[in-house]
Write an enzyme that holds these catalytic residues in place. Sequence first.
Site, PDB file in Angstrom:
ATOM      1  N   HIS A 121      27.313  15.663  32.498  1.00 50.66           N
ATOM      2  CA  HIS A 121      27.596  15.037  31.930  1.00 50.66           C
ATOM      3  C   HIS A 121      28.620  14.031  32.638  1.00 50.66           C
ATOM      4  O   HIS A 121      29.269  14.749  32.776  1.00 50.66           O
ATOM      5  CB  HIS A 121      27.832  15.447  30.308  1.00 50.66           C
ATOM      6  CG  HIS A 121      27.527  14.515  29.505  1.00 50.66           C
ATOM      7  ND1 HIS A 121      28.348  13.366  28.982  1.00 50.66           N
ATOM      8  CD2 HIS A 121      26.704  14.552  28.501  1.00 50.66           C
ATOM      9  CE1 HIS A 121      28.233  13.355  27.861  1.00 50.66           C
ATOM     10  NE2 HIS A 121      26.586  13.462  27.359  1.00 50.66           N
ATOM     11  N   ASP A 198      31.242  23.171  30.524  1.00 49.69           N
ATOM     12  CA  ASP A 198      31.016  22.516  29.453  1.00 49.69           C
ATOM     13  C   ASP A 198      29.430  23.384  28.871  1.00 49.69           C
ATOM     14  O   ASP A 198      28.576  23.309  29.013  1.00 49.69           O
ATOM     15  CB  ASP A 198      30.685  21.552  30.393  1.00 49.69           C
ATOM     16  CG  ASP A 198      29.559  20.560  28.937  1.00 49.69           C
ATOM     17  OD1 ASP A 198      29.307  21.064  28.114  1.00 49.69           O
ATOM     18  OD2 ASP A 198      29.244  19.246  29.874  1.00 49.69           O
ATOM     19  N   GLN A 201      25.623  21.532  25.166  1.00 48.99           N
ATOM     20  CA  GLN A 201      24.586  21.398  25.105  1.00 48.99           C
ATOM     21  C   GLN A 201      23.644  23.428  25.061  1.00 48.99           C
ATOM     22  O   GLN A 201      22.941  23.504  24.570  1.00 48.99           O
ATOM     23  CB  GLN A 201      23.775  21.026  26.614  1.00 48.99           C
ATOM     24  CG  GLN A 201      22.359  20.451  26.265  1.00 48.99           C
ATOM     25  CD  GLN A 201      22.130  19.363  25.093  1.00 48.99           C
ATOM     26  OE1 GLN A 201      21.909  19.448  24.078  1.00 48.99           O
ATOM     27  NE2 GLN A 201      23.275  18.820  25.081  1.00 48.99           N
ATOM     28  N   LYS A 224      27.194  19.367  17.859  1.00 50.49           N
ATOM     29  CA  LYS A 224      25.399  19.961  18.699  1.00 50.49           C
ATOM     30  C   LYS A 224      25.286  21.248  17.794  1.00 50.49           C
ATOM     31  O   LYS A 224      23.932  21.466  18.284  1.00 50.49           O
ATOM     32  CB  LYS A 224      25.255  19.729  19.735  1.00 50.49           C
ATOM     33  CG  LYS A 224      25.414  18.533  20.367  1.00 50.49           C
ATOM     34  CD  LYS A 224      25.747  18.479  21.793  1.00 50.49           C
ATOM     35  CE  LYS A 224      26.001  17.029  22.333  1.00 50.49           C
ATOM     36  NZ  LYS A 224      26.338  16.370  23.720  1.00 50.49           N
ATOM     37  N   CYS A 362      23.898   9.742  30.025  1.00 49.17           N
ATOM     38  CA  CYS A 362      24.831  10.173  30.652  1.00 49.17           C
ATOM     39  C   CYS A 362      25.086  11.432  31.160  1.00 49.17           C
ATOM     40  O   CYS A 362      25.690  11.200  31.693  1.00 49.17           O
ATOM     41  CB  CYS A 362      25.744  10.774  29.548  1.00 49.17           C
ATOM     42  SG  CYS A 362      25.761   9.792  27.180  1.00 49.17           S
TER      43      CYS A 362
HETATM   44  C1  LIG Z   1      26.794  16.400  24.721  1.00 48.97           C
HETATM   45  C2  LIG Z   1      27.489  16.225  25.642  1.00 48.97           C
HETATM   46  C3  LIG Z   1      29.179  16.167  26.099  1.00 48.97           C
HETATM   47  C4  LIG Z   1      29.351  15.564  25.668  1.00 48.97           C
HETATM   48  O1  LIG Z   1      29.957  16.347  23.882  1.00 48.97           O
HETATM   49  P1  LIG Z   1      30.708  14.885  22.983  1.00 48.97           P
HETATM   50  O2  LIG Z   1      30.812  15.910  21.597  1.00 48.97           O
HETATM   51  O3  LIG Z   1      29.805  13.883  23.599  1.00 48.97           O
HETATM   52  O4  LIG Z   1      32.418  14.769  23.617  1.00 48.97           O
HETATM   53  C5  LIG Z   1      29.261  16.683  27.413  1.00 48.97           C
HETATM   54  N1  LIG Z   1      28.414  17.645  28.034  1.00 48.97           N
HETATM   55  C6  LIG Z   1      27.067  18.176  27.673  1.00 48.97           C
HETATM   56  C7  LIG Z   1      26.409  19.109  28.982  1.00 48.97           C
HETATM   57  C8  LIG Z   1      26.963  17.765  26.347  1.00 48.97           C
HETATM   58  O5  LIG Z   1      25.223  17.854  26.448  1.00 48.97           O
END
Ligand SMILES: *Cc1c(COP(=O)(O)O)cnc(C)c1O
Length: 404
Positions: A121, A198, A201, A224, A362
């Site tokens: 992302h 990260d 997701q 999320k 993104c």
């Molecule tokens: C949504 C997402 C982000 C960003 O998250 P925010 O809540 O917008 O800060 C980063 N990495 C992944 C894989 C995402 O799905």
Amino acid sequence: MQEVTNIKSDFPILNQQVNGKPLVYLDNGASSQKPKVVIDAIAKYYTEINANIHRGVHTLSQKATDAYEAARKKLQVHFNAKYDYEILFTKGTTDGINLVANGFTSFLNEGDEIIISHLEHHSNIVPWQMLCERTGAVLKVIPMNENGELVMAAYDELLSDKTKLVAVNHISNALGTINPIKKIIDKAHKFNAAVLIDGAQAAPHIKADVQALNCDFYICSAHKMCGPTGVGMLYGKEAWLRKLPPYQGGGEMIKEVSFEKTTYADLPHKFEAGTPNIAGGIVFGVAIDYLNKVGFDSIQQQEKELLNYATTELLKIEGLKIIGTAKEKTSVISFNIEGCHPYDIGTIVDKLGVAVRTGHHCTQPIMQFFNIPGTIRASFMFYNTKEDVDALVVAVKKAKMMLL
Ligand SMILES: *Cc1c(COP(=O)(O)O)cnc(C)c1O
């Protein structure tokens, strides 16, 4: 397992019409919906215990502090962190990644290397590029194959004594690929590189065990995971959090301040300057409780069924191509239809009540790899049903007919 129809009724927002059609919400990859217990908890906080935390001796302040710290504890237990002070509250995933990237400024020298992947992302790309600009470090990228899987042999080639940090996602938001993060972490540690995962997701679908993974940082966003916006978690191993300098200066993060010298507060407060999103943190804990009540086994079973069913049904549409066909995949389906722009499909299916995401998600480098302007992305949560998939398929068929 709770009946899925019952689960759906936990989410008041889903019981509405959009454009005269029943809402079918399939944009969970961007943000999930919130169950009533979460919505009620926000009102309850402001109705009953709202006060600033870690400050007053008065009763409300104590209650708010206790509830906030209890939520930290819940996150610690959920992700199996060794200590509760290894859990930092942030504004979200983007904020957490930036905190670490900023902190690494003082650790890096020219020629040091940071490894990310082609599946990231933008929020796990840009902060590292900025860090490279500040320090002269070099960004390396693990390539992916046509299925949207990382090429692990190429990762082996990239790793060296120059590698200081590896930052990859657990699950790709654009393609749904589940990355082999345990392998990625173990390989990086052979070179003493830190590893940041990260988990934005992944956290809604998989209960990560940060000690078993042995990652140095694990990051996610509450919104999320059925929680509120504006709050997230950064797990960091104690040793790293002690080494990292504070991200922001201000109230709450200090031990003592004078004009000559300021000393910083202990963990986790060193990284939590200013009044935080108190209600958000507390309600993040309520969302975690809710997810665990549904149960991650049930969540995964339902989402797997939805993924398989939707994949089969969508592929029956002529000219439809799924982008991202990794063997290990979560309930995200990115697709395109020959001759149609993703945006046009998205607009028409919305008129039919079906909410999907269209565009680059993104993740522009992924779109560049496949040489496409974007995709249509349907992303499912456990509260979605087979009927939702049927509605999507009908809507996409109609959109295709109108456009071709
Ligand atoms: C949504 C997402 C982000 C960003 O998250 P925010 O809540 O917008 O800060 C980063 N990495 C992944 C894989 C995402 O799905």
